[in-house]
Design an enzyme around this catalytic site. Structure first.
Site, PDB file in Angstrom:
ATOM      1  N   PRO A  23       0.847  -1.206   0.000  1.00  0.00           N
ATOM      2  CA  PRO A  23       0.000   0.000   0.000  1.00  0.00           C
ATOM      3  C   PRO A  23       0.877   1.249   0.000  1.00  0.00           C
ATOM      4  O   PRO A  23       1.807   1.350   0.803  1.00  0.00           O
ATOM      5  CB  PRO A  23      -0.780  -0.119   1.315  1.00  0.00           C
ATOM      6  N   CYS A  25       0.435   5.470  -0.230  1.00  0.00           N
ATOM      7  CA  CYS A  25      -0.327   6.715  -0.314  1.00  0.00           C
ATOM      8  C   CYS A  25       0.105   7.526  -1.519  1.00  0.00           C
ATOM      9  O   CYS A  25       1.297   7.706  -1.741  1.00  0.00           O
ATOM     10  CB  CYS A  25      -0.034   7.583   0.903  1.00  0.00           C
ATOM     11  N   ALA A  57      -3.349   3.686   2.143  1.00  0.00           N
ATOM     12  CA  ALA A  57      -4.042   4.024   3.389  1.00  0.00           C
ATOM     13  C   ALA A  57      -5.235   4.912   3.040  1.00  0.00           C
ATOM     14  O   ALA A  57      -5.079   5.996   2.482  1.00  0.00           O
ATOM     15  CB  ALA A  57      -3.098   4.758   4.325  1.00  0.00           C
ATOM     16  N   GLN A  99      -6.407  -0.590   2.173  1.00  0.00           N
ATOM     17  CA  GLN A  99      -5.898  -0.464   3.531  1.00  0.00           C
ATOM     18  C   GLN A  99      -6.721   0.606   4.252  1.00  0.00           C
ATOM     19  O   GLN A  99      -6.645   1.786   3.908  1.00  0.00           O
ATOM     20  CB  GLN A  99      -4.419  -0.066   3.504  1.00  0.00           C
ATOM     21  N   TYR A 181       0.180   5.017  13.384  1.00  0.00           N
ATOM     22  CA  TYR A 181      -1.159   5.566  13.216  1.00  0.00           C
ATOM     23  C   TYR A 181      -2.065   5.106  14.380  1.00  0.00           C
ATOM     24  O   TYR A 181      -1.605   4.412  15.285  1.00  0.00           O
ATOM     25  CB  TYR A 181      -1.703   5.221  11.824  1.00  0.00           C
ATOM     26  N   ARG A 229      -2.056  -4.850   9.016  1.00  0.00           N
ATOM     27  CA  ARG A 229      -0.638  -4.464   8.942  1.00  0.00           C
ATOM     28  C   ARG A 229      -0.192  -4.006  10.317  1.00  0.00           C
ATOM     29  O   ARG A 229      -0.852  -3.181  10.949  1.00  0.00           O
ATOM     30  CB  ARG A 229      -0.389  -3.352   7.918  1.00  0.00           C
ATOM     31  N   LEU A 296      12.296  -3.440   1.313  1.00  0.00           N
ATOM     32  CA  LEU A 296      13.455  -3.698   0.461  1.00  0.00           C
ATOM     33  C   LEU A 296      13.539  -5.145  -0.015  1.00  0.00           C
ATOM     34  O   LEU A 296      14.587  -5.781   0.040  1.00  0.00           O
ATOM     35  CB  LEU A 296      14.747  -3.242   1.143  1.00  0.00           C
ATOM     36  N   ARG A 319       8.695   0.299  -3.162  1.00  0.00           N
ATOM     37  CA  ARG A 319       9.454   1.224  -4.016  1.00  0.00           C
ATOM     38  C   ARG A 319       9.954   0.592  -5.306  1.00  0.00           C
ATOM     39  O   ARG A 319      10.001   1.251  -6.347  1.00  0.00           O
ATOM     40  CB  ARG A 319      10.603   1.830  -3.204  1.00  0.00           C
TER      41      ARG A 319
HETATM   42  C1  FNR Z   1       4.551   3.903   1.614  1.00  0.00           C
HETATM   43  N1  FNR Z   1       4.267   3.016   2.648  1.00  0.00           N
HETATM   44  C2  FNR Z   1       2.990   2.912   3.147  1.00  0.00           C
HETATM   45  N2  FNR Z   1       2.682   1.978   4.077  1.00  0.00           N
HETATM   46  C3  FNR Z   1       1.414   1.792   4.472  1.00  0.00           C
HETATM   47  O1  FNR Z   1       1.167   0.912   5.307  1.00  0.00           O
HETATM   48  N3  FNR Z   1       0.411   2.555   3.949  1.00  0.00           N
HETATM   49  C4  FNR Z   1       0.635   3.522   3.040  1.00  0.00           C
HETATM   50  O2  FNR Z   1      -0.304   4.159   2.538  1.00  0.00           O
HETATM   51  C5  FNR Z   1       1.979   3.770   2.665  1.00  0.00           C
HETATM   52  N4  FNR Z   1       2.302   4.780   1.802  1.00  0.00           N
HETATM   53  C6  FNR Z   1       3.546   4.800   1.196  1.00  0.00           C
HETATM   54  C7  FNR Z   1       3.785   5.673   0.127  1.00  0.00           C
HETATM   55  C8  FNR Z   1       5.001   5.629  -0.541  1.00  0.00           C
HETATM   56  C9  FNR Z   1       5.214   6.530  -1.731  1.00  0.00           C
HETATM   57  C10 FNR Z   1       6.004   4.722  -0.130  1.00  0.00           C
HETATM   58  C11 FNR Z   1       7.323   4.637  -0.855  1.00  0.00           C
HETATM   59  C12 FNR Z   1       5.779   3.895   0.944  1.00  0.00           C
HETATM   60  C13 FNR Z   1       5.248   1.977   3.033  1.00  0.00           C
HETATM   61  C14 FNR Z   1       5.217   0.803   2.043  1.00  0.00           C
HETATM   62  O3  FNR Z   1       3.968   0.134   2.062  1.00  0.00           O
HETATM   63  C15 FNR Z   1       6.316  -0.213   2.365  1.00  0.00           C
HETATM   64  O4  FNR Z   1       6.026  -0.820   3.605  1.00  0.00           O
HETATM   65  C16 FNR Z   1       7.701   0.414   2.432  1.00  0.00           C
HETATM   66  O5  FNR Z   1       7.913   1.279   1.343  1.00  0.00           O
HETATM   67  C17 FNR Z   1       8.802  -0.650   2.464  1.00  0.00           C
HETATM   68  O6  FNR Z   1       8.741  -1.463   1.313  1.00  0.00           O
HETATM   69  P1  FNR Z   1       9.709  -1.210   0.034  1.00  0.00           P
HETATM   70  O7  FNR Z   1       9.345   0.124  -0.535  1.00  0.00           O
HETATM   71  O8  FNR Z   1      11.129  -1.227   0.543  1.00  0.00           O
HETATM   72  O9  FNR Z   1       9.394  -2.337  -0.894  1.00  0.00           O
END
Ligand code: FNR
Length: 351
Positions: A23, A25, A57, A99, A181, A229, A296, A319
């Protein structure tokens, strides 16, 4: 056989593979209503082969938005707008989840690309946030300590949003109890200093999450999965650890735990490849529930190894999926498995 590309069953839902979109945002909704950007963002990744896409979210109440630009599911216009997105994603053969979130004391902030950061003042569209007590997240405006009536509203807000999520065509709901949160703020002793039935003992601190899960499960169709989560560590002495969180989850009617970490208070996090995978494994072992690993996870082989090692049942890609919307198609190519191509692209699948 490639585990990453094997289907995964949750209740009546068969997710076509175990490469899932985390997820994320987009801070691009207007009054909580999603639009073209969300269709493009999620649509591209459905075409790219993700088996389950978890939409960002999405606030269960206006005051629960992280920023004024967050998506929502507190009214019917928002349902109609989400429907357009879920119809497209599901037409690609992917499953789609949302989410559900309440940001509590971390609400009403500027979006990441704003030149100003921190809390949005009332004059610029901000609002007074809510928290377990009036303890502020460092650098943010102090929340109002929630009254018992405000606490009692929360499970119903999650349930009402879940009803709308069903009407909007989502296959999965995930409750956001991570990243500092509202539900996490109640769960952790670092942020919950209430003295009523929702604070103090671990059982009391878990009460809001337990009641929210129960309220959602009550209205969410039986055949559809419910995920949570969590942050499996606060990365801070005196905060939550994986065993605490797993202990709470163990007794809940949850189908899979999406295991993240941190976000509650500023902390130093040892970020590196797969840095949260050990937490997914620990939560899986202690709670007995399936987990998804996130953080990651960037290569197909790494993802396959996580699944083969039994650390998790699915991986979430964040990412890296922004760099490469077609991450699962590439993974299938690298691992020698199959992911369905969109018919428009099928000629490209010739080997
Ligand atoms: C996020 N992440 C995130 N997590 C979550 O629980 N709800 C959300 O809405 C968001 N929003 C969000 C926006 C953006 C632009 C990023 C880059 C990240 C965190 C995401 O879900 C994830 O847990 C982390 O980015 C770690 O995973 P990666 O990016 O290393 O694969």
């Amino acid at each position: 056989m490639t585990l990453l590309l094997e289907p995964y069953r949750l209740r009546d839902l068969t997710v076509p593979n175990r490469a899932w979109l985390a997820p994320m945002c987009q801070y691009s909704a207007v009054d909580g209503v999603v639009g073209d950007w969300h269709l493009a963002h999620l649509g591209a990744r459905a075409v790219g082969g993700f088996g389950l896409l978890l939409a960002e979210a999405t606030a269960v109440a206006p005051e629960g938005r992280i920023t004024p630009h967050d998506a929502g599911l507190w009214n019917d216009d928002q349902v109609t707008a989400w429907r357009r997105v879920t119809d497209f994603v599901r037409a690609q053969g992917a499953a789609v989840g949302v989410q559900l979130a309440h940001a509590g004391r971390k609400a009403s902030t500027f979006r990441p690309w704003s030149p100003v950061q921190g809390s949005v003042p009332a004059a610029e569209g901000g609002w007074t946030t809510l928290g377990p007590t009036d303890l502020a997240f460092p650098g943010y405006a102090a929340p109002a300590a929630m009254t018992p009536a405000q606490v009692a509203d929360v499970p119903e807000q999650f349930a009402a949003a879940a009803r709308r999520a069903h009407a909007a065509g989502f296959d999965v709901v995930e409750l956001h109890a991570a990243h500092g949160y509202l539900l996490h703020q109640f769960l952790s002793p670092l942020t919950n200093h209430r003295t009523d039935a929702y604070g103090g003992t671990p059982e009391n601190r878990a009460r809001l999450l337990v009641e929210s899960v129960a309220a959602v499960r009550e209205v969410w169709p039986d055949g559809k999965p419910l995920l949570v989560r969590v942050s499996a560590t606060d990365w801070t002495p005196g905060g939550l650890e994986a065993d605490d969180v797993a202990g709470v989850l163990k007794g809940l009617d949850v189908d899979l735990v999406d295991v993240s970490t941190g976000g509650l208070v500023p902390a130093t996090v040892p970020v590196g490849p797969g840095y949260q995978v050990p937490h997914a494994r620990r939560v899986r072992d202690v709670s007995g529930l399936p987990t998804a690993a996130v953080g990651l996870v960037t290569s197909a082989l790494q993802a396959e190894t996580i699944l083969r090692d039994g650390a998790a049942d699915a991986v979430l890609v964040g990412r890296e999926a922004l760099r490469d919307p077609h991450w699962p198609l590439r993974a299938a190519h690298e691992l020698g498995g199959d992911v369905a191509w969109a018919k428009q692209y099928e000629r490209g699948a010739w080997r």
